[in-house]
Write an enzyme that holds these catalytic residues in place. Structure first.
Site, PDB file in Angstrom:
ATOM      1  N   HIS A  68      38.563  37.900  39.654  1.00 18.39           N
ATOM      2  CA  HIS A  68      38.233  38.794  40.768  1.00 18.39           C
ATOM      3  C   HIS A  68      36.790  38.570  41.204  1.00 18.39           C
ATOM      4  O   HIS A  68      36.071  37.799  40.600  1.00 18.39           O
ATOM      5  CB  HIS A  68      38.521  40.244  40.411  1.00 18.39           C
ATOM      6  CG  HIS A  68      37.686  40.782  39.283  1.00 18.39           C
ATOM      7  ND1 HIS A  68      37.950  40.483  37.966  1.00 18.39           N
ATOM      8  CD2 HIS A  68      36.590  41.568  39.270  1.00 18.39           C
ATOM      9  CE1 HIS A  68      37.063  41.093  37.192  1.00 18.39           C
ATOM     10  NE2 HIS A  68      36.228  41.747  37.958  1.00 18.39           N
ATOM     11  N   HIS A  70      33.954  40.329  41.232  1.00 20.82           N
ATOM     12  CA  HIS A  70      32.723  40.854  40.633  1.00 20.82           C
ATOM     13  C   HIS A  70      31.850  39.716  40.135  1.00 20.82           C
ATOM     14  O   HIS A  70      32.349  38.728  39.609  1.00 20.82           O
ATOM     15  CB  HIS A  70      33.067  41.800  39.476  1.00 20.82           C
ATOM     16  CG  HIS A  70      33.408  43.180  39.953  1.00 20.82           C
ATOM     17  ND1 HIS A  70      34.132  44.060  39.208  1.00 20.82           N
ATOM     18  CD2 HIS A  70      33.113  43.811  41.114  1.00 20.82           C
ATOM     19  CE1 HIS A  70      34.281  45.191  39.881  1.00 20.82           C
ATOM     20  NE2 HIS A  70      33.674  45.051  41.044  1.00 20.82           N
ATOM     21  N   ASP A  72      29.968  39.352  37.636  1.00 21.82           N
ATOM     22  CA  ASP A  72      30.035  38.955  36.227  1.00 21.82           C
ATOM     23  C   ASP A  72      31.296  38.123  35.946  1.00 21.82           C
ATOM     24  O   ASP A  72      31.543  37.713  34.819  1.00 21.82           O
ATOM     25  CB  ASP A  72      29.939  40.166  35.288  1.00 21.82           C
ATOM     26  CG  ASP A  72      31.049  41.171  35.516  1.00 21.82           C
ATOM     27  OD1 ASP A  72      31.515  41.272  36.658  1.00 21.82           O
ATOM     28  OD2 ASP A  72      31.447  41.850  34.555  1.00 21.82           O
ATOM     29  N   HIS A 157      42.239  46.132  39.373  1.00 21.52           N
ATOM     30  CA  HIS A 157      40.853  46.466  39.020  1.00 21.52           C
ATOM     31  C   HIS A 157      40.020  46.667  40.282  1.00 21.52           C
ATOM     32  O   HIS A 157      39.347  47.678  40.443  1.00 21.52           O
ATOM     33  CB  HIS A 157      40.291  45.340  38.156  1.00 21.52           C
ATOM     34  CG  HIS A 157      38.839  45.478  37.848  1.00 21.52           C
ATOM     35  ND1 HIS A 157      38.331  46.529  37.126  1.00 21.52           N
ATOM     36  CD2 HIS A 157      37.791  44.692  38.174  1.00 21.52           C
ATOM     37  CE1 HIS A 157      37.017  46.383  37.018  1.00 21.52           C
ATOM     38  NE2 HIS A 157      36.665  45.283  37.649  1.00 21.52           N
ATOM     39  N   ASP A 178      39.741  41.622  34.491  1.00 20.49           N
ATOM     40  CA  ASP A 178      39.606  43.058  34.306  1.00 20.49           C
ATOM     41  C   ASP A 178      40.818  43.701  34.945  1.00 20.49           C
ATOM     42  O   ASP A 178      41.264  43.272  35.995  1.00 20.49           O
ATOM     43  CB  ASP A 178      38.331  43.570  34.981  1.00 20.49           C
ATOM     44  CG  ASP A 178      37.093  43.046  34.271  1.00 20.49           C
ATOM     45  OD1 ASP A 178      37.249  42.363  33.237  1.00 20.49           O
ATOM     46  OD2 ASP A 178      35.980  43.311  34.751  1.00 20.49           O
ATOM     47  N   GLU A 203      40.663  41.882  28.364  1.00 19.21           N
ATOM     48  CA  GLU A 203      39.359  42.540  28.370  1.00 19.21           C
ATOM     49  C   GLU A 203      39.439  43.752  27.466  1.00 19.21           C
ATOM     50  O   GLU A 203      40.542  44.216  27.144  1.00 19.21           O
ATOM     51  CB  GLU A 203      38.993  42.978  29.785  1.00 19.21           C
ATOM     52  CG  GLU A 203      39.925  44.038  30.348  1.00 19.21           C
ATOM     53  CD  GLU A 203      39.177  45.176  31.026  1.00 19.21           C
ATOM     54  OE1 GLU A 203      38.017  45.441  30.629  1.00 19.21           O
ATOM     55  OE2 GLU A 203      39.728  45.800  31.923  1.00 19.21           O
ATOM     56  N   HIS A 414      35.143  40.516  26.673  1.00 10.88           N
ATOM     57  CA  HIS A 414      34.643  41.472  27.638  1.00 10.88           C
ATOM     58  C   HIS A 414      34.600  42.868  27.033  1.00 10.88           C
ATOM     59  O   HIS A 414      35.226  43.804  27.535  1.00 10.88           O
ATOM     60  CB  HIS A 414      35.548  41.448  28.886  1.00 10.88           C
ATOM     61  CG  HIS A 414      34.895  41.996  30.114  1.00 10.88           C
ATOM     62  ND1 HIS A 414      34.790  43.334  30.358  1.00 10.88           N
ATOM     63  CD2 HIS A 414      34.309  41.401  31.163  1.00 10.88           C
ATOM     64  CE1 HIS A 414      34.186  43.535  31.523  1.00 10.88           C
ATOM     65  NE2 HIS A 414      33.881  42.363  32.025  1.00 10.88           N
TER      66      HIS A 414
END
Lengths: 536, 572
Positions: A68, A70, A72, A157, A178, A203, A414
């Site tokens: 995704h 994000h 991180d 997520h 996530d 995660e 994670h």
């Protein structure tokens, strides 16, 4: 013995800079390519030199998958593909492909333009990197090459978040990225079929938390915002432009409408309007309810929420401001925070997880005196509230996903080591599968024991199943056949066919015996008796 | 036509595009069908809109009574021309209702392009982009060894949907080809140009333009062309009306299926901008949409104008009002773009007509030149298609280019005909468990070819076959209570292996002597040899492919001889 090897380059017993290497049946796949928000030095990116010392990454990696948008999970992508050098395919979903470059550009601006760093990736590099991206649909089976295939599942997520199944032959790995197992106001819940992977990489951000119901949290949140606004205070909600922001906006929007409140709600500029637009265009990725009603009323067209201008921060009177980024480590949210921190009437609500080292993490752990740039000390008098709105699965959710997918092994990433340890024990107890939690740079090897596919001649199979259908179906039957192995192909045929194919003649073996029978009866009667006896 | 097969025995229905699902409620609601229907999300959503429009238009004009006596064959025979010739009138049915549509659609499973769907473990089906409409798909139906492609309603032109996926059709054993263009002689690009110029001319002369159309599909492309065309043609002040109960939904839905659109439109969404320019037309008030001609529309209505509305057959829907309103003036024009209906038939009841009629059929589906290019590209072993594609159209019998031409010639089918595909299945996949594989002893028969005898338990579950190691024979039951254990032990019919090879006599004799037979005597015969063991009164006939042991009443000896013989032979 065939094996699957997993090495986290990031996110091993840690949150941030997710990057996991998987070797499966001779294929190498890199899962995510993230940056770490807590560091500003070399440690912010994964150590790609681990993958190969000399030689090009493209030769070593078969593909890269981004779960995704994000940072991180994708923040190191331009650095990896353009500066280190990777030309192979990068897979992500359509919304991720759309939103990812914008966040990367934003990140680059903050790092290079504001902090003045050099030797960082450029806008052009982001563009070049995105050209290597192949967008995938949900549930589409993408054939990376002859043997390697990947498939995306809905992860819930953020917009476009996906879990990925990586499959070679009959060996498979599922990487969750996530995910969130409870549907929220704008996204649905993660879902996967019973695909029984050899390994599930999950995660574990909330490995030990079991959250109370969403409704309670929402009521709490609204109550706190309402109280602060009533007494004339200002509410700061640091968020990432996409994701929680939209969920909380929908929540406040409906609340404001119901309570007929007048205090202004602002959304910090730039990204956000655009962000809402993405939600409108990718409405197929949101939850059922929003999708059904969007023709009549698009939930992402807000009436009460207006764009924020820097000057508004000094306006008197109550207001609610959503500002980016979500961990208070830079940008507008940090600026506003510094302005409002001194007044105890105000409130900051942290709706998500904060990585160690960020201002967000510091104030959440109770620190009230912060050292800012230039040795300035900032005293925090405003109220600090934490509300877990981040859309990660909690312990219950993780267990639920494991039950859904029925993996043979589980590997946790994670998350924090201590919490992982707890969850690991729980998983091993409940599902009796091995559970691993490697640290960064540590390799986990899992042995798989795949069965061998061979071709069976339809004639033989039909003959056998036809016998199997006789009275006692449940009773196992023994079958006989001949396996022909010829340049790497395996075929199971009936013995007769095998002889014929190989041009061998059958050799008959007969026995003849003479038996003396003493019988007083007539000759042909005796013959008849013997015949009947043999027939029986 | 349902008497051909019992629909309750159908397991799965695959839907190609939203035009191909208009009869779905008849199947799911009336026939006892209990299987699954598969379709893509845009197909379902837009299909719902089409059905909604249909139901809405029909229900708007309720009939107090309906006559059905004329359907009687005797009566029908006496009726005037078109009615007399109508076929299968007894099959004509009343239109379904919205609850039936909803019930039918709720039975559909949504799928995405290139998603592999396992059916009962036996076959896998996969939808592929066909390039014809939003979410339109071709289907691949394959088992481990056979691959059937169903190509229906495909387009190689670049319009709004995702381009056709041709590569995945390669290596098909059978390719079923249908849904080709209705108007093989018309070039869609030219037709769009003609459409625009006719429209502009009429409006400039103060006339109105009526475009009978479906609420989704080509209309998006037409609006896009007009978007680029109106300013240059000086039409920016002419209002465009789109009237349909589902007009708004159709325009909105088109904007959210970014993943199903062509590359250009996808990149726009990444910006983020709406993929279709009709969003801008709506924003600038150039295009207005209304659920029907009643209500707001009557207040806003200004002439001259352009109206898009349904139904393209001109038999029902709001288009009927406009035909009657505008039909008497030579200034107005009706432009036909949908290829599914003959425009002459459509106009027949409205004659005499002063209005201009322009026929610009826009059919983006494959034409015969594209078909032969496609077949060359994907090289299927066999092509199956409807009979009419194998000969030139009856009205243009000299046009031999208007038929499918491929090698081997296509197999054709007719209505209500069962066609057997010339394909024989020979193998299927089976899995050997690793423990069993370990226990196999391969034997190299010829260089590079090894054989191993497999005796195993066959487990079949969900059409997947697995071979497992046979369980160990259990300990003989100590007490009668434990007898049930043996239920799990497979019935072992004694393995009688096949033998192969021949016995070299000299070596055989040597072996016999080694085993204590001292008086071996060999006689040559026509076909082989006879070995005599005089003391044991035993005779062994050895020929190329058979061995015959004649020994009297001495079981231990027989067993011993058998084992010696077997040493020289290969067992299977």
């Amino acid at each position: 013995m065939p094996e699957i090897k997993v090495t986290p380059l990031g996110a091993g017993q840690d949150v941030g800079r997710s990057c996991i290497l998987v070797s499966i049946a001779g294929k190498n796949v890199m899962l995510d390519c993230g940056m770490h928000m807590g560091y500003n030095d070399d440690r912010r990116f994964p150590d790609f030199s681990y993958i190969t010392q000399n030689g090009r990454l493209t030769d070593f990696l078969d593909c890269v998958i981004i779960s995704h948008f994000h940072l991180d999970h994708c923040g190191a992508l331009p650095y990896f593909s353009e500066m280190v050098g990777y030309d192979g395919p990068i897979y992500m979903t359509h919304p991720t492909k759309a939103i990812c470059p914008i966040l990367l550009e934003d990140y680059r601006k903050i790092t290079v333009d504001k902090k003045g760093e050099t030797n960082f990736f450029t806008s052009q590099m982001i563009k070049d990197c995105m050209k290597k991206v192949v967008a995938v649909h949900l549930h589409q089976t993408v054939q990376v090459d002859e043997e390697l295939e990947i498939k995306a599942y809905y992860a819930g997520h953020v917009l476009g978040a996906a879990m990925f199944q990586i499959k070679v032959g009959c060996e498979s790995v599922v990487y969750t990225g996530d995910y969130n197992m409870t549907p929220d106001r704008h996204l649905g819940a993660a879902w996967i079929d019973k695909c029984r992977p050899d390994l599930l990489i999950s995660e574990s951000t909330y490995a030990t938390t079991i959250r109370d119901s969403k409704r309670c949290r929402e009521r709490d949140f609204l109550k706190k915002v309402h109280e602060t606004v009533e007494r004339g205070g200002k509410v700061l909600i640091p968020v990432f432009a996409l994701g929680r922001a939209q969920e909380l906006c929908i929540l406040l929007e409906t609340f404001w409408e119901r309570m007929n409140l007048k205090a202004p709600i602002y959304f910090s500029t730039g990204l956000t309007e655009k962000a809402n637009h993405y939600y409108k265009l990718f409405i197929t990725w949101t939850n059922q309810k929003i999708r059904k009603t969007f023709v009549q009323r698009n939930m992402f067209e807000f009436k009460h929420i207006k764009a924020f201008d820097r000057a508004f921060a000094d306006n008197p009177g109550p207001m609610v401001v959503f500002a980016t980024p979500g961990m208070l480590h830079a940008g507008q949210s940090l600026q506003i925070f510094r302005k409002w921190a001194g007044n105890e009437k105000n409130m900051v609500i942290m709706p998500g997880y904060c990585v160690q080292g960020t201002v967000g993490h510091k104030i959440l752990s109770g620190q009230r005196k912060l050292e800012m740039e230039g040795r300035q000390i900032l005293e925090v008098k405003m109220q600090v509230e934490y509300m877990s709105f981040s859309a990660h699965a909690d312990a219950k959710g993780i267990m639920q996903l494991i039950r859904q997918a029925e993996p043979r092994n589980v590997l946790l990433v994670h998350g924090e080591a201590k919490k992982m340890e707890f969850l690991k024990q729980k998983i091993e107890q409940e599902f009796h599968v091995s559970c691993y939690m490697p640290a960064n740079g540590e390799t986990t090897t899992i042995f798989t024991n795949p069965s061998i596919p061979v071709d069976i001649s339809l004639g033989l199979l039909k003959r056998e199943t036809a016998i199997g259908l006789l009275p006692d179906v449940k009773k196992p039957k023994l079958m006989h056949g001949t396996l022909i192995m010829k340049d790497n192909s395996f075929r199971l045929v009936s013995p007769e066919q095998a002889l014929k194919e190989l041009g061998l003649a059958e050799h008959q073996l007969r026995f003849t015996c003479r038996v003396h029978i003493q019988d007083p009866r007539k000759e042909h009667e005796t013959v008849l008796r013997v015949y009947n006896h043999l027939k029986g | 036509q349902t008497e051909l097969l019992d629909l309750s025995t159908v397991d799965v229905i695959l839907i190609s595009n939203y035009h191909c699902m208009m009869a779905l409620p008849y199947i799911t609601e009336y026939t006892g069908f209990t299987g699954t229907v598969y379709a893509t999300e845009p197909t379902v959503q837009i299909g719902r809109l089409l059905m909604e429009e249909l139901v809405n238009s029909i229900e708007r004009v309720p009939k107090a009574q309906s006559a059905s006596m004329w359907k009687n064959k005797e009566v029908q025979r006496l009726l005037p021309a078109p009615l007399k010739d109508a076929v299968e009138v007894s099959m004509w049915r009343k239109c379904y209702t919205m609850p039936e549509v909803n019930a039918a659609l709720s039975k559909i499973q949504l799928v995405g392009y290139s998603q592999k769907i396992e059916l009962f473990g036996a076959v896998q089906v996969t939808p592929l982009s066909s390039g014809y409409a939003l979410g339109s798909s071709n289907w691949i139906i394959q088992s481990h060894y056979e691959k059937v492609s169903y190509v229906s309603g495909s387009s190689l032109l670049t319009t709004h949907p995702q381009p056709m996926d041709q590569a995945s059709l390669k290596n098909s054993d059978v390719l079923i080809l249908t849904g080709l263009t209705q108007i093989p002689t018309a070039n869609p690009d030219g037709m769009v140009g003609e459409f625009c110029s006719n429209l502009a001319m009429t409006v400039r002369n103060g006339g109105n333009v009526l475009v009978p159309c479906y609420p989704s599909g080509v209309i998006y492309d037409l609006l896009e062309c007009l978007y680029q065309y109106i300013d240059s043609a000086g039409l920016s002040n002419v209002p465009f009306y789109f009237i349909s109960p589902v007009a708004n939904s159709s325009l909105e839905f088109s904007q959210i299926f970014a993943e199903w659109l062509c590359h250009n439109k996808q990149t726009k969404v990444y910006l983020p901008e709406p993929p279709f320019p009709h969003a801008e037309l709506i924003q600038t008030n150039k295009l207005k949409h209304y659920p029907s001609i009643h209500g707001d529309f009557s207040n806003d209505f200004k002439q001259p104008c352009v109206v898009f509305t349904g139904h393209p057959s001109l038999r029902f829907g709001d288009v009927v009002h406009f035909m009657e309103l505008w039909g008497k003036s030579g200034l107005n024009t009706v432009i036909f773009t949908e290829p599914d209906f003959s425009y002459l038939d459509a106009l027949a009841p409205y004659q005499p007509l002063a209005m201009k009629c322009v026929y610009c059929p826009i059919d983006t589906r494959l034409n015969f030149i594209q078909v032969s290019k496609l077949l060359k590209e994907v090289q299927p072993l066999h092509v199956v298609c409807p009979e009419q594609y194998t000969q030139p159209p009856p009205t243009q019998s000299h046009r031999t280019d208007l038929m499918i031409d491929c090698q081997p010639p296509p197999m054709s089918y007719r209505r209500a005909e069962v066609l057997t595909l010339p394909y024989k299945r020979r193998y299927e996949k089976i899995e050997i468990m690793p423990e069993l594989a370990d226990s196999l002893v391969p034997l190299e028969i010829k260089p590079g070819i090894s054989l191993a005898t497999v005796s195993a338990v066959l487990h079949t579950k969900d059409n997947k076959h697995v071979l497992q190691l046979p369980p160990k024979p259990p300990q003989p039951p100590t007490s009668k209570k434990r007898k049930r254990v043996s239920d799990d032990v497979p019935e072992c019919k004694p393995l009688k292996p096949l033998l192969s090879g021949s016995i070299p006599v000299d070596q055989f004799v040597q072996t016999l002597e080694k085993h204590g037979f001292s008086d071996v005597k060999v006689e040559d015969t026509a076909k082989g040899h006879i070995v005599l063991l005089q003391e044991a009164e035993t005779l062994i006939q050895i020929e190329e492919d058979s061995t015959h042991i004649i020994c009297d009443n001495d079981e231990p000896l027989r067993v011993k001889l058998r084992d010696l013989v077997l040493k020289f032979l290969q067992k299977f």
